[in-house]
Design an enzyme around this catalytic site. Structure first.
Site, mmCIF file in Angstrom:
data_model
loop_
_atom_site.group_PDB
_atom_site.id
_atom_site.type_symbol
_atom_site.label_atom_id
_atom_site.label_comp_id
_atom_site.label_asym_id
_atom_site.label_seq_id
_atom_site.Cartn_x
_atom_site.Cartn_y
_atom_site.Cartn_z
ATOM 1 N N GLU A 121 -2.520 -6.776 7.906
ATOM 2 C CA GLU A 121 -1.172 -6.690 8.453
ATOM 3 C C GLU A 121 -1.059 -7.404 9.802
ATOM 4 O O GLU A 121 -2.064 -7.590 10.505
ATOM 5 C CB GLU A 121 -0.761 -5.216 8.590
ATOM 6 C CG GLU A 121 0.655 -4.977 9.103
ATOM 7 C CD GLU A 121 1.763 -5.568 8.219
ATOM 8 O OE1 GLU A 121 1.745 -6.782 7.984
ATOM 9 O OE2 GLU A 121 2.649 -4.804 7.792
ATOM 10 N N HIS A 171 0.820 -1.213 0.000
ATOM 11 C CA HIS A 171 0.000 0.000 0.000
ATOM 12 C C HIS A 171 0.855 1.265 0.000
ATOM 13 O O HIS A 171 2.025 1.260 0.392
ATOM 14 C CB HIS A 171 -0.918 0.010 1.227
ATOM 15 C CG HIS A 171 -0.164 0.065 2.528
ATOM 16 N ND1 HIS A 171 0.354 1.233 3.055
ATOM 17 C CD2 HIS A 171 0.177 -0.907 3.401
ATOM 18 C CE1 HIS A 171 0.968 0.980 4.183
ATOM 19 N NE2 HIS A 171 0.877 -0.319 4.428
#
Length: 197
Positions: free
Chosen positions: A81, A9
């Protein structure tokens, strides 16, 4: 075989400040938005799917990649994550100061241990491996973008035949892309890879 374009990202302010981010959910900053727009221009025009972590920074990046293509990102929870518990939101210096006992154990690099409230490496490897199996089965012979995170990228690269020798040294930068071919193997089908030595 699935051709996987693994994207980290775009940048958030936490990334810019070198803070543990984990399950925290900030937006992209201006640089992160610019990185996502650059990805939209450089990734192949012919894609079969864009997948992403459920966390906002990954979804925002995937949304920008999808702009003008008529697609919506497909969220896959396996690629969120790693949760680093009490270290989340802290710099390394702050973590060392506030939690000296945990820091002295090098706790984020232990295979079966984690900061209080966090996930172990082993747990992350297991869920990410299940996610890779899903991709390989559901997107056979396709080209897929997956927008995920720094630690998740380490795991994907390791379990996808590269191994763990440089696990803690290798890093995919914000807005960068790693191309991999994914197949269902013992490592991507729920097996337990050996811990790094």
């Amino acid at each position: 075989m699935t051709s996987l374009l693994l994207v980290r990202h775009g940048q958030t302010q936490f990334n810019a400040e070198h803070r543990y981010l984990g399950a925290l959910d900030p937006d992209l900053n201006a640089q992160g938005i610019a990185q996502a727009r650059a990805l939209r221009e450089t990734l192949p025009a012919q894609l079969d799917a864009v997948l992403c972590s459920p966390l906002r920074r990954a979804y925002q990046t995937a949304e920008i990649i999808c702009e003008g293509r008529g697609w919506m990102p497909q969220v896959h929870d396996a690629f969120r994550e790693r949760h680093v518990g009490v270290f989340e939101g802290l710099t390394q210096k702050e973590a060392q100061t506030l939690y000296p006992d945990l820091w002295a154990q090098n706790i984020t690099r232990q295979w079966h241990a984690a900061p209080i409230g966090g996930e172990t490496i082993s747990e992350v490897v297991e869920r990410v491996s299940r996610g890779l199996r899903d991709i390989a089965e559901q997107h056979k012979d396709q080209t897929v973008v997956l927008v995920a995170h720094g630690f998740v990228a380490k795991v994907i690269r390791a379990v996808n035949h590269v191994g763990f020798d440089d696990f803690f040294d290798w890093q995919l930068e914000n807005g960068a892309v790693l191309k991999l071919d994914v197949v269902v193997t013992s490592r991507t089908s729920g097996g337990s890879p050996l811990p790094p030595t």
